[in-house]
Write a protein that holds these residues in place. Structure first.
Motif, PDB file in Angstrom:
ATOM      1  N   GLU A 169     -14.174  75.164  22.190  1.00 39.23           N
ATOM      2  CA  GLU A 169     -14.021  74.049  21.128  1.00 39.23           C
ATOM      3  C   GLU A 169     -13.789  72.644  21.712  1.00 39.23           C
ATOM      4  OE1 GLU A 169     -10.481  75.634  19.125  1.00 39.23           O
ATOM      5  OE2 GLU A 169     -11.569  76.781  17.718  1.00 39.23           O
ATOM      6  N   GLY A 170     -13.067  72.519  22.813  1.00 43.12           N
ATOM      7  CA  GLY A 170     -12.946  71.047  23.359  1.00 43.12           C
ATOM      8  C   GLY A 170     -14.222  70.839  24.162  1.00 43.12           C
ATOM      9  N   THR A 183     -16.440  69.748  21.101  1.00 43.79           N
ATOM     10  CA  THR A 183     -16.183  68.814  20.205  1.00 43.79           C
ATOM     11  C   THR A 183     -15.784  67.511  20.939  1.00 43.79           C
ATOM     12  OG1 THR A 183     -13.756  69.504  20.354  1.00 43.79           O
ATOM     13  CG2 THR A 183     -15.503  70.516  18.593  1.00 43.79           C
ATOM     14  N   THR A 184     -15.416  67.327  22.300  1.00 46.06           N
ATOM     15  CA  THR A 184     -15.002  66.559  23.231  1.00 46.06           C
ATOM     16  C   THR A 184     -15.800  66.069  24.247  1.00 46.06           C
ATOM     17  OG1 THR A 184     -12.755  66.658  22.265  1.00 46.06           O
ATOM     18  CG2 THR A 184     -13.051  65.265  24.281  1.00 46.06           C
ATOM     19  N   ILE A 185     -15.915  66.896  25.211  1.00 41.44           N
ATOM     20  CA  ILE A 185     -16.483  66.777  26.446  1.00 41.44           C
ATOM     21  C   ILE A 185     -18.014  66.306  26.170  1.00 41.44           C
ATOM     22  CG2 ILE A 185     -17.400  67.617  28.656  1.00 41.44           C
ATOM     23  CD1 ILE A 185     -14.721  69.369  28.618  1.00 41.44           C
ATOM     24  N   GLN A 195     -18.662  62.985  24.128  1.00 43.64           N
ATOM     25  CA  GLN A 195     -18.267  61.920  24.991  1.00 43.64           C
ATOM     26  C   GLN A 195     -19.315  61.528  26.014  1.00 43.64           C
ATOM     27  OE1 GLN A 195     -14.327  62.510  26.451  1.00 43.64           O
ATOM     28  NE2 GLN A 195     -13.305  61.863  24.681  1.00 43.64           N
TER      29      GLN A 195
END
Length: 214
Positions: free
Chosen positions: A49-50, A53-55, A58
């Motif tokens: 998930e990280g 949704t983030t790595i 970004q």
């Protein structure tokens, strides 16, 4: 930069999304991926998930890391689900000056997709985009892998990467310094092997590079 699709004859590369979380979580339980890459271990759903949704977003937004999920080829209409993930490939840029930046590419392949040449094609698409003046315009592409990861080296060899050294303690894996291979590919290099594959080595099936660290 907004994510976009790269397409070849046998693969379609598109950004991984939340719809891929369960599949990524499943794939990253594979012992070979955990052995040779930097994915967390043990690998839990929250890590996937990280990652998506983030790595991944970004990296695209900051234009210093570009990640694609490797999928089966074909057109996907807006709103239709993407084909399942078969692997992951990325290229991460250093902070060199314009026109002199380099990018390190990495990859992993799902166990059920190995031995079909999919990652070689996928990595070639990404490297070509990175080195193309109309793409990222990089001065070089870099490949690194822990010594012994012959599957990763086989993909790099097929792309024309020139393996230039074996460096003691070059990489950190699970908190320990390990020896690593390093190779480069320049814009003018041919995208084909530049030396014979060592006859006394048996390439392992599949492709497991050092990254992406999903």
């Amino acid at each position: 930069m907004e994510p976009f699709v790269l397409a070849g004859n046998h693969v379609r590369l598109s950004v991984p999304t939340v719809a891929d979380v369960d599949r990524i979580t499943e794939i990253c339980q594979d012992p070979e991926i955990q052995r040779w890459t930097t994915v967390p271990s043990p690998y839990r759903r929250e890590h996937a998930e990280g990652f998506v949704t983030t790595i991944v977003p970004q990296g695209w937004a900051q234009e210093n890391g570009f990640t694609w999920a490797v999928r089966a080829p074909g057109d996907v209409r807006p709103g239709d689900p993407e084909p399942p993930v078969l692997g992951m490939v990325d290229i991460r840029l250093d902070d060199g000056p314009p026109g002199q930046r380099s990018g390190e590419f990495g990859f992993w392949t799902a166990p059920d997709a190995r031995g079909r040449g999919l990652m070689t094609e996928a990595a070639r698409l990404v490297v070509d985009f990175g080195l193309d003046p109309e793409g990222l315009g990089l001065a070089r592409a870099v490949w690194r892998a822990e010594v012994g990861n012959w599957a990763s080296r086989r993909v790099a060899w097929k792309l024309g990467v020139r393996v230039e050294g074996q460096v003691r303690g070059m990489l950190v894996h699970r908190g320990d310094r390990v020896d690593g291979w390093i190779g480069t590919l320049l814009p003018g290099d041919r995208r084909e092997p530049n030396e014979p594959w060592p006859a006394d080595l048996v390439a392992h099936p599949g492709s497991r590079g050092r990254r992406p660290s999903s």
